[in-house]
Design a protein around this motif. Sequence first.
Motif, mmCIF file in Angstrom:
data_model
loop_
_atom_site.group_PDB
_atom_site.id
_atom_site.type_symbol
_atom_site.label_atom_id
_atom_site.label_comp_id
_atom_site.label_asym_id
_atom_site.label_seq_id
_atom_site.Cartn_x
_atom_site.Cartn_y
_atom_site.Cartn_z
ATOM 1 N N LEU A 1 -8.278 -1.467 10.550
ATOM 2 C CA LEU A 1 -7.191 -2.119 11.284
ATOM 3 C C LEU A 1 -7.734 -2.840 12.520
ATOM 4 O O LEU A 1 -7.312 -3.972 12.821
ATOM 5 C CB LEU A 1 -6.143 -1.090 11.694
ATOM 6 C CG LEU A 1 -4.979 -1.628 12.523
ATOM 7 C CD1 LEU A 1 -4.191 -2.670 11.737
ATOM 8 C CD2 LEU A 1 -4.063 -0.483 12.966
ATOM 9 N N THR B 1 -9.245 -5.948 11.381
ATOM 10 C CA THR B 1 -8.199 -6.885 10.968
ATOM 11 C C THR B 1 -7.587 -7.594 12.170
ATOM 12 O O THR B 1 -7.450 -8.829 12.192
ATOM 13 C CB THR B 1 -7.105 -6.134 10.188
ATOM 14 O OG1 THR B 1 -7.688 -5.544 9.014
ATOM 15 C CG2 THR B 1 -5.975 -7.057 9.794
ATOM 16 N N ILE C 1 -0.544 -10.047 13.490
ATOM 17 C CA ILE C 1 -0.479 -9.305 12.235
ATOM 18 C C ILE C 1 0.955 -9.190 11.728
ATOM 19 O O ILE C 1 1.188 -9.124 10.517
ATOM 20 C CB ILE C 1 -1.121 -7.906 12.380
ATOM 21 C CG1 ILE C 1 -1.313 -7.266 10.989
ATOM 22 C CG2 ILE C 1 -0.316 -7.015 13.312
ATOM 23 C CD1 ILE C 1 -2.123 -5.991 11.012
ATOM 24 N N VAL D 1 -1.232 -8.971 4.118
ATOM 25 C CA VAL D 1 -2.477 -8.190 4.041
ATOM 26 C C VAL D 1 -2.619 -7.639 2.637
ATOM 27 O O VAL D 1 -1.724 -6.946 2.130
ATOM 28 C CB VAL D 1 -2.463 -7.036 5.069
ATOM 29 C CG1 VAL D 1 -3.702 -6.157 4.902
ATOM 30 C CG2 VAL D 1 -2.386 -7.593 6.491
ATOM 31 N N TYR E 1 -4.532 2.868 5.720
ATOM 32 C CA TYR E 1 -4.574 1.500 6.261
ATOM 33 C C TYR E 1 -3.243 0.789 6.025
ATOM 34 O O TYR E 1 -2.728 0.087 6.908
ATOM 35 C CB TYR E 1 -5.733 0.753 5.604
ATOM 36 C CG TYR E 1 -5.848 -0.705 5.950
ATOM 37 C CD1 TYR E 1 -6.344 -1.117 7.178
ATOM 38 C CD2 TYR E 1 -5.484 -1.684 5.020
ATOM 39 C CE1 TYR E 1 -6.465 -2.471 7.493
ATOM 40 C CE2 TYR E 1 -5.602 -3.028 5.320
ATOM 41 C CZ TYR E 1 -6.095 -3.420 6.551
ATOM 42 O OH TYR E 1 -6.219 -4.754 6.849
ATOM 43 N N CYS F 1 -0.844 -0.972 8.882
ATOM 44 C CA CYS F 1 -0.499 -2.392 8.853
ATOM 45 C C CYS F 1 1.009 -2.595 8.781
ATOM 46 O O CYS F 1 1.569 -3.468 9.471
ATOM 47 C CB CYS F 1 -1.174 -3.063 7.655
ATOM 48 S SG CYS F 1 -2.970 -3.226 7.822
ATOM 49 N N ALA G 1 3.123 -6.065 9.123
ATOM 50 C CA ALA G 1 2.457 -6.860 8.092
ATOM 51 C C ALA G 1 3.180 -6.734 6.759
ATOM 52 O O ALA G 1 3.801 -5.717 6.454
ATOM 53 C CB ALA G 1 1.001 -6.414 7.946
ATOM 54 N N VAL H 1 2.428 -6.228 3.065
ATOM 55 C CA VAL H 1 1.266 -5.658 2.388
ATOM 56 C C VAL H 1 1.394 -5.744 0.876
ATOM 57 O O VAL H 1 2.443 -5.436 0.307
ATOM 58 C CB VAL H 1 1.067 -4.182 2.801
ATOM 59 C CG1 VAL H 1 -0.110 -3.573 2.051
ATOM 60 C CG2 VAL H 1 0.846 -4.078 4.311
#
Length: 355
Positions: A140, A143, A175, A180, A192, A196, A201, A203
Amino acid sequence: MHLAETQIESGAAVQRSDEISPSQGWSAVLCVAEPERGAFFPASTLQRLEARCDVRIVDRQVLDSAHGFAQSFDGVQIAITSWGFPSLSAERLVLAPQLRLVTHTGSSVKFLVTDEFWTSGVRISQAGAAMAASVAELSLAFTLALLRRIPEQDHALHDGSEWQVARTARRGVEIAGARVGVVGASRTGRSYVERCQALGADVLVHDPYLRHDDPLSDRSATLESLLASCDVVAIHAPLTEESKGMLGRGQLASIRDGGVVVNTARSPLVDMDALYDEAASGRLDVALDVFDVEPLPPDDRWRALPNVLLTPHLGGASVQSRLRAGQIVVSEIERFISGRALEHEVHRPALERIG
């Protein structure tokens, strides 16, 4: 029979000696080098272990010779291992006839086990669960840093660029709202994903073993669609024969311009030459905690790229993860001694799908 005189034909099963009587007590060889030993087993954890068994602290080099191995494991039922512990071949197993349990402080046990190990009756457990949060957190951090173009801006200022020139670096992306892609719904991958999503995010997850009733199934995507549609590609898959080289030159080329690739898993999952070319061209930004050659040579090509973040394979090595791993090891030993089921046992069929 003297231990060192026991002979084993290639491929033959290694027989254990008679069952251990609880009245004999339990003994464990602890083979973890400092300073990691203290990180895994601070005083409180070591005291908890010593309350259940006699602990012999053995240096790794002692185990290189047959004599040193046999002497270290004389009367010992439990081995506490770390990276660099010798492979448990038939020749070594016969030198430890009372060995019943191997508890590994790390994640992958592939370097430890052999065909003879699986026929010996010795059980094996690992503490990989302790590292999931730590590796996910580093992923993270990578990222966030790459989305905000921090390496590029940092290099500009460190290299002496004028203030206004440094400010012309590509504009960062938040983000929240970024897409992601997570390759591998492993423990680390799931940790993770949680982090996120908590930051907003969107995902997607690719894992060929993801079940339809898995909580992540609604995020499932093919590898092709994930690579083509995501701003970030984070690799959290185990290294297996199936996954080796899964991100080749063609797959990397399908990631959108300005995309981010984060690898805290294993370098052979990726064509590292192709990834380097993409990073060197400036088309992709990259963060790596794992490399084809470790330690990374001082003049390695990756060190020169301003849009690449590098760490020396320490993703799972936080203070807290080491403490958790030591506690997992002791808990597994406590369960084993008391006859309860192990929580982190590794079985041979699982090796085809885990790292």
